[in-house]
Design an enzyme around this catalytic site. Structure first.
Site, PDB file in Angstrom:
ATOM      1  N   ASP A  52       5.495 -46.782  15.006  1.00 29.12           N
ATOM      2  CA  ASP A  52       6.433 -47.349  15.980  1.00 29.12           C
ATOM      3  C   ASP A  52       6.628 -46.468  17.205  1.00 29.12           C
ATOM      4  OD1 ASP A  52       7.002 -49.628  14.559  1.00 29.12           O
ATOM      5  OD2 ASP A  52       8.560 -48.635  13.366  1.00 29.12           O
ATOM      6  N   TYR A 110       4.046 -39.633   5.079  1.00 26.98           N
ATOM      7  CA  TYR A 110       4.894 -39.448   6.257  1.00 26.98           C
ATOM      8  C   TYR A 110       5.817 -38.261   6.017  1.00 26.98           C
ATOM      9  CZ  TYR A 110       3.949 -43.808   8.800  1.00 26.98           C
ATOM     10  OH  TYR A 110       3.378 -44.813   9.544  1.00 26.98           O
TER      11      TYR A 110
END
Lengths: 246, 246
Positions: A52, A110
């Site tokens: 994003d 992540y």
């Protein structure tokens, strides 16, 4: 036709995310522009997945196919010379024809980075969330346990792209929370992630850490299978796509 | 009247250096603005010395005098709340009346940070110089030896502020060059620095490291006592004011 796998780092601050979009600066868009220039034709770059707006990558993977005599070193430097300083191709490798950055990926990791202090370190402010409230790390660690394994993570899926028919089952392999001075790193490895899933898990962990929600909350949120039950999403700039495993 | 000593970090990227200047965003200017707001009067902030446009600080020191009942913690957070995220006051301490950030300083340490690679790490690009050519570190280390001690460093003084009458004698206490993977850190501790002195020493070291100029060059440049003899100045963004000793 050669299949070239790239490992890519980027500072997501000045990008509208990974995915190509008209008139917006995106990582995929910028690298595809470079490939167009280098190979004199439109080439599609396949990423391991989107990141994003504002999310960073230390080890994003992407691949593309091209007919070319260029060495891998030349390809790597040509892309780096034709993209901004906030993108770096760190390796270019030749892989077999069937390799696909997204479908061949086994797991993805992540990292969410937090400075648990009232004052931000100016050198880390673009990559790290300042969180000034005291956190109970032991409690946060205990609460992550219910997330490990195969679950329906619908509660942690971002609202804006919710698709009633989308499969929201994923398998989280590992979650580690490390504290080093005032810095906290939350690493999550999974077979895949739903939209905003890491940031929603981190948001829930922070609410647990401050005591805003009690022991057992992670289980309740997970079992609810509804986004409305989870605390707010952690900001994008603390998140980095760390690595892919194939 | 209390005398307050601040230890300050800043990302120099978006500042026209330390020193206050009309209509320009500077670190001193931004903190003085905050002090004005907090204490409702103009207060002069005395820094340990100027840093140039684009130069960073991990441990700049400054002090100011004020009549106030505010606790040190309040002063620190009030300044942080009234300055940009690229400035952080990390400590505020009360010191005796005679303390002066510049005149009381015994030594100052600067660090120059280099990534000796063809590809920049996007997360470090604002704080680190990308230098793609091979460097002979052992040779660079040997050549620093002639700089240690009390010398006339006129050859390493930036041209634009050269003052024929300025005392250009300084005492360098220590120079260390550390290599960790592709990263190189050059730390220089001195009783004081001339304008652009660190960046001119680093520029000379890089020319020595690549072999552009030979063994013994540092001594020749130092002895010349003329800026024209030294290779070019290293860029500002690789430089950080690391710490002060009092």
């Amino acid at each position: 036709m050669r299949n070239i796998k790239l490992t890519i780092q980027y500072d997501g601050t000045d990008f509208k995310g990974w995915q190509i979009q008209p008139k917006k600066r995106t990582v995929q868009g910028e690298i595809e522009q470079a490939l167009h220039k280098i190979f004199n034709q439109k080439i599609r770059l396949i990423g391991s997945g989107r990141t994003d707006t504002g999310v960073h990558a230390a080890g994003q993977v992407a691949n593309f196919k091209a007919v070319t005599q260029l060495t891998l070193a030349k390809i790597k430097s040509a892309i780096n010379n034709n993209t901004g300083e906030d993108i770096a191709v760190v390796t270019a490798e030749e892989v077999n024809e069937s390799f696909h950055s997204q479908y061949s990926a086994k797991t993805k990791t992540y990292r969410y980075w937090i400075l648990n202090d009232e004052v931000m370190n100016p050198f880390h402010r673009q990559f790290c969330l300042k969180f000034p409230y005291p956190l109970n790390i032991a409690k946060m660690k205990r609460e992550t346990r219910v997330l490990i394994g195969k679950h329906n993570f619908k509660s942690f899926q971002g609202n804006n792209r919710v698709n009633q028919n989308q499969d929201t089952v994923r398998t989280i392999k590992k979650i580690t929370i490390k504290k080093d001075g005032s810095y906290i790193q939350i690493d999550i490895t999974s077979t895949g992630f739903l939209y905003k899933m890491v940031r929603n898990i981190v948001g829930t962990l922070l609410s647990i850490g401050t005591g805003q929600i009690g022991e057992g909350s992670m289980k309740k949120v997970l079992n609810a299978k509804s986004r409305g039950k989870a605390p707010k999403t952690a900001p994008a700039h603390g998140l980095t796509l760390l690595k892919l495993a194939y």
